[in-house]
Motif scaffolding. Structure first.
Motif, mmCIF file in Angstrom:
data_model
loop_
_atom_site.group_PDB
_atom_site.id
_atom_site.type_symbol
_atom_site.label_atom_id
_atom_site.label_comp_id
_atom_site.label_asym_id
_atom_site.label_seq_id
_atom_site.Cartn_x
_atom_site.Cartn_y
_atom_site.Cartn_z
ATOM 1 N N SER A 95 0.829 -1.215 0.000
ATOM 2 C CA SER A 95 0.000 0.000 0.000
ATOM 3 C C SER A 95 0.858 1.258 0.000
ATOM 4 O O SER A 95 0.549 2.237 -0.674
ATOM 5 C CB SER A 95 -0.917 0.012 1.227
ATOM 6 O OG SER A 95 -1.802 -1.060 1.204
ATOM 7 N N TYR A 96 1.939 1.216 0.768
ATOM 8 C CA TYR A 96 2.846 2.362 0.868
ATOM 9 C C TYR A 96 3.508 2.659 -0.478
ATOM 10 O O TYR A 96 3.563 3.809 -0.912
ATOM 11 C CB TYR A 96 3.884 2.077 1.948
ATOM 12 C CG TYR A 96 4.776 3.231 2.317
ATOM 13 C CD1 TYR A 96 4.291 4.531 2.409
ATOM 14 C CD2 TYR A 96 6.113 3.025 2.600
ATOM 15 C CE1 TYR A 96 5.117 5.576 2.768
ATOM 16 C CE2 TYR A 96 6.948 4.057 2.964
ATOM 17 C CZ TYR A 96 6.437 5.343 3.046
ATOM 18 O OH TYR A 96 7.268 6.374 3.401
ATOM 19 N N GLY A 99 0.647 3.660 -3.032
ATOM 20 C CA GLY A 99 0.101 4.955 -2.635
ATOM 21 C C GLY A 99 1.085 6.090 -2.850
ATOM 22 O O GLY A 99 0.727 7.161 -3.341
#
Length: 114
Positions: A95-96, A99
């Motif tokens: 996700s990091y 994102g």
């Protein structure tokens, strides 16, 4: 003179980044490195905006190269990514990465379009 502009901007950007990280650690107590993500996202937008505004070479050196160059950093991003991996927080790590790139590129485009 260019070196002075970059030096001063970098000094201020590094201080701003340090303070945001320090304050963010007190506010955000989760494993996901949200303060760095938000700092890099804001820096991406501002970098696009600085180049769009085109205030001249001195301002670009001070703001884009100096301030935003030290305000945003891939070294912190990569360190936090490795730390998430070592804690086996794979979903958070993915996700990091996704994102950070999606938000950073989108905000740089918005900054350039402003």
């Amino acid at each position: 003179m260019t070196i002075i502009f970059v030096l001063l901007g970098g000094w201020l950007g590094a201080i701003a980044r340090y303070e945001i990280s320090r304050q963010g650690q007190h506010i955000w107590k989760k494993d996901f490195p949200l303060p760095t993500l938000l700092t890099n996202a804001a820096g991406s937008f501002l970098l696009g905006l600085v180049y769009q505004l085109n205030w001249g070479a001195e301002w670009q050196n001070f703001l884009a190269v100096g301030f935003l160059g030290s305000f945003t950093t891939f070294s912190t991003f990569h360190l936090e990514l490795v730390q998430l991996g070592s804690k086996r927080k794979i979903a958070a790590a993915i996700s990091y990465v996704l994102g950070s790139y999606a938000i950073g590129i989108t905000l740089a485009i918005i900054g350039l379009s402003t």
